[in-house]
Motif scaffolding. Structure first.
Motif, PDB file in Angstrom:
ATOM      1  N   LEU A 299       0.814  -1.317   0.072  1.00 47.90           N
ATOM      2  CA  LEU A 299       0.088  -0.207   0.050  1.00 47.90           C
ATOM      3  C   LEU A 299       1.045   1.199  -0.144  1.00 47.90           C
ATOM      4  O   LEU A 299       2.148   1.267   0.530  1.00 47.90           O
ATOM      5  CB  LEU A 299      -0.935   0.054   1.128  1.00 47.90           C
ATOM      6  N   PRO A 300       0.347   2.116  -0.245  1.00 45.77           N
ATOM      7  CA  PRO A 300       1.087   3.598  -0.282  1.00 45.77           C
ATOM      8  C   PRO A 300       1.520   3.907   0.919  1.00 45.77           C
ATOM      9  O   PRO A 300       1.143   3.763   2.082  1.00 45.77           O
ATOM     10  CB  PRO A 300       0.099   4.926  -1.042  1.00 45.77           C
ATOM     11  N   PRO A 301       2.911   4.541   1.099  1.00 45.94           N
ATOM     12  CA  PRO A 301       3.585   4.767   2.184  1.00 45.94           C
ATOM     13  C   PRO A 301       2.611   5.440   3.363  1.00 45.94           C
ATOM     14  O   PRO A 301       2.750   5.269   4.542  1.00 45.94           O
ATOM     15  CB  PRO A 301       4.753   5.611   1.957  1.00 45.94           C
ATOM     16  N   GLU A 302       1.976   6.553   3.026  1.00 47.21           N
ATOM     17  CA  GLU A 302       0.969   7.166   3.519  1.00 47.21           C
ATOM     18  C   GLU A 302      -0.254   6.448   4.433  1.00 47.21           C
ATOM     19  O   GLU A 302      -0.427   6.735   5.501  1.00 47.21           O
ATOM     20  CB  GLU A 302       0.487   8.503   2.870  1.00 47.21           C
ATOM     21  N   ILE A 303      -0.587   5.469   3.729  1.00 48.90           N
ATOM     22  CA  ILE A 303      -1.604   4.533   4.194  1.00 48.90           C
ATOM     23  C   ILE A 303      -0.764   3.697   5.330  1.00 48.90           C
ATOM     24  O   ILE A 303      -1.325   3.398   6.278  1.00 48.90           O
ATOM     25  CB  ILE A 303      -2.162   3.815   3.257  1.00 48.90           C
ATOM     26  N   TYR A 304       0.330   2.933   4.952  1.00 49.68           N
ATOM     27  CA  TYR A 304       1.173   2.353   6.014  1.00 49.68           C
ATOM     28  C   TYR A 304       1.478   3.155   7.027  1.00 49.68           C
ATOM     29  O   TYR A 304       1.131   2.490   8.231  1.00 49.68           O
ATOM     30  CB  TYR A 304       2.393   1.820   5.204  1.00 49.68           C
ATOM     31  N   ALA A 305       1.823   4.231   6.939  1.00 45.92           N
ATOM     32  CA  ALA A 305       2.263   5.149   8.089  1.00 45.92           C
ATOM     33  C   ALA A 305       0.982   5.212   9.020  1.00 45.92           C
ATOM     34  O   ALA A 305       1.190   5.359  10.343  1.00 45.92           O
ATOM     35  CB  ALA A 305       2.873   6.315   7.700  1.00 45.92           C
TER      36      ALA A 305
END
Length: 285
Positions: free
Chosen positions: A198-204
């Motif tokens: 998943l995109p890093p902003e969602i992971y974070a």
């Protein structure tokens, strides 16, 4: 159990959900800077149920379109590729975990009420603080506790013991997750986000919504998204809207301040309380 042992255990779960093939194909196309909208629309068309659900939601009161959207291509033009992609990803996640069957430790209906309320409040806070992508905050809020479903479905015995003890002793479940499973549900959510690429902003946002100040430097540019999800989650728990299985309310000191006053928060809460049921119905229809 240490986090490294937990990661090994999670990696060894054979039936841990994977994103649908269509979503994985879309991810590959989006990684190619030469890709175009028609290519993406053609891939989405392979999963008619997903395409139909996406168009239905785009046309729902949730997005408030003045003109009816009749195709994925049109939705991409109006909402943007990232928004449509994130919307489809969220639909896929809800569909996977909502239809998984099997044993459950806590009330799934209340879990999704909590999740949707966090998503809606996050979206409205994002608009108030002029975040560039309120829809991203909605998606992150919607799946922020997905790690708890991973524990419940795939490490059920350990999670059930933690949940039962939390109810008996009135101890925060998030603390007992660490004791019984090796890490809290945010860790499991982050693990799944990595597995799904998943995109890093969602992971974070999945990984650090309970520990915003511990967000590594590499994710610092997503700090506002993580903070919005953390604040929305705190508000939902304070207001007892649904339940993710825990009574823990993140202290104010653990959430960076947002430029929003209490009157705006009160207004947002009243708005969400009035629309939460209809939003859930739209998504589960």
């Amino acid at each position: 159990m240490s986090t490294s042992n937990l990661e090994v255990k999670l990696s060894s779960i054979e039936n841990l959900p994977s994103l649908p093939l269509v979503m994985r194909q879309i991810q590959k196309i989006m990684e190619n800077p030469k890709s175009n909208m028609d290519q993406i629309a053609q891939v989405i068309a392979k999963d008619q149920a997903l395409a139909s659900k996406t168009i239905k939601l785009v046309n729902s009161a949730f997005y408030g379109m003045s003109k009816k959207v009749s195709s994925i291509s049109q939705a991409i033009i109006i909402l943007g590729l990232n928004t449509v992609n994130n919307l489809m990803m969220a639909i896929s996640v809800v569909r996977m975990f909502n239809n998984s069957g099997g044993k459950t430790t806590f009330d799934q209906e209340k879990f999704w009420e909590h999740s949707f309320a966090t998503a809606l409040i996050g979206r409205l806070i994002a608009k108030k603080v002029y975040h560039e992508d309120p829809e991203l905050c909605f998606i992150c809020g919607l799946i922020h506790d997905i790690g708890r479903l991973v524990y419940d479905q795939f490490m059920h015995n350990e999670f059930s013991k933690a949940y039962t003890l939390s109810r008996e002793k009135n101890v925060a479940l998030i603390q007992l997750e660490e004791a019984f499973l090796g890490a809290d549900h945010a860790f499991a959510g982050g693990f799944l986000a990595e597995k799904w690429k998943l995109p890093p902003e969602i992971y974070a946002s999945l990984r650090y919504h309970h520990s915003v100040f511990d967000t590594p430097q590499e994710f610092s540019k997503y700090l506002q998204v993580i903070t919005i999800v953390a604040k929305a989650n705190q508000i939902v728990n304070k207001e007892n809207i649904g339940s993710s299985g825990d009574n823990y309310i993140t202290p104010d000191k653990d959430i960076p301040p947002l430029k929003i006053d209490q009157r705006d928060i009160d207004s947002i809460v009243e708005s969400v309380k009035s629309e939460i049921k209809s939003t859930i119905m739209e998504w589960h229809r």
